[in-house]
Write an enzyme that holds these catalytic residues in place. Structure first.
Site, short mmCIF file in Angstrom:
data_model
loop_
_atom_site.label_atom_id
_atom_site.label_comp_id
_atom_site.label_asym_id
_atom_site.label_seq_id
_atom_site.Cartn_x
_atom_site.Cartn_y
_atom_site.Cartn_z
CG ASN A 14 5.31 -14.57 9.87
OD1 ASN A 14 5.07 -14.90 8.71
ND2 ASN A 14 6.52 -14.87 10.38
CB SER A 18 8.28 -16.11 13.68
OG SER A 18 7.52 -15.51 13.05
P1 4NP Z 1 5.96 -10.41 16.36
O1 4NP Z 1 5.95 -9.18 16.93
O2 4NP Z 1 4.85 -11.39 16.90
O3 4NP Z 1 7.34 -11.02 17.11
O4 4NP Z 1 6.06 -10.39 14.96
C1 4NP Z 1 4.45 -8.36 16.90
C2 4NP Z 1 4.36 -7.90 15.69
C3 4NP Z 1 3.07 -7.22 15.49
C4 4NP Z 1 2.02 -7.21 16.49
C5 4NP Z 1 2.47 -7.78 17.89
C6 4NP Z 1 3.71 -8.44 17.81
N1 4NP Z 1 1.18 -6.33 16.55
O5 4NP Z 1 0.00 -6.25 17.70
O6 4NP Z 1 0.59 -5.71 15.51
#
Ligand code: 4NP
Length: 157
Positions: A14, A18
């Site tokens: 998030n 999104s």
């Molecule tokens: P999102 O991207 O799902 O598009 O917000 C990500 C943000 C953080 C992480 C993975 C995907 N993470 O592993 O912290």
């Protein structure tokens, strides 16, 4: 129950995809003069309370939108009855939303690109570990998804 369509966009953190889908859809609905209730959330809890990733904020800004005030939150059970649509950005988010969907819930669970003819079941790739160029392609995907979703809603009103 209100006639205002309500949509929750869901990715993993998030903070990248999104919030951009939320902003793109909010802007498209405003341009079309359609009142909507929109929010976004993550299936993971790593970034609770965080502002969107600076790269996501930058691409939104390039397209005239300020998402600096958005804050990350996790999907809750109540979301399944609060929203008409819960829209996953990729297949992992889609499966997670299905697994936790309570029997008889209000929300329909789909993937964002299901709303773009010819791109059904395609994920919006996770740009988090890539370079800033990935965010331009994220923006293109979420804009296409937002436009397709809106077109479907306008056609039904
Ligand atoms: P999102 O991207 O799902 O598009 O917000 C990500 C943000 C953080 C992480 C993975 C995907 N993470 O592993 O912290």
């Amino acid at each position: 129950m209100s006639d205002t369509p309500s949509v929750l966009f869901v990715c993993l953190g998030n903070i990248c995809r999104s919030p951009l889908a939320e902003a793109a859809f909010r802007a498209a609905a405003e341009r079309a003069g359609l009142e909507v209730e929109v929010d976004s959330a993550g299936t993971g809890a790593w970034h609770l309370g965080d502002a969107p990733d600076p790269r996501a904020q930058a691409i939104a800004r390039e397209h005239g939108l300020d998402i600096s005030g958005y804050r990350a939150r996790k999907v809750t059970r109540a979301d399944y009855d609060r929203f008409d649509h819960m829209i996953a950005l990729d297949e992992d988010n889609y499966e997670t939303l299905h697994i936790y969907r309570p029997e008889g819930a209000r929300a329909q669970v789909t993937m964002l690109l299901d709303h773009v003819p010819g791109r059904e079941r395609e994920p919006v790739a996770d740009p988090y570990y890539g370079g800033p160029g990935g965010f331009e392609s994220t923006w293109e995907d979420v804009s296409a998804g937002a436009a397709g979703l809106l077109q479907g809603m306008v056609a039904r009103t």
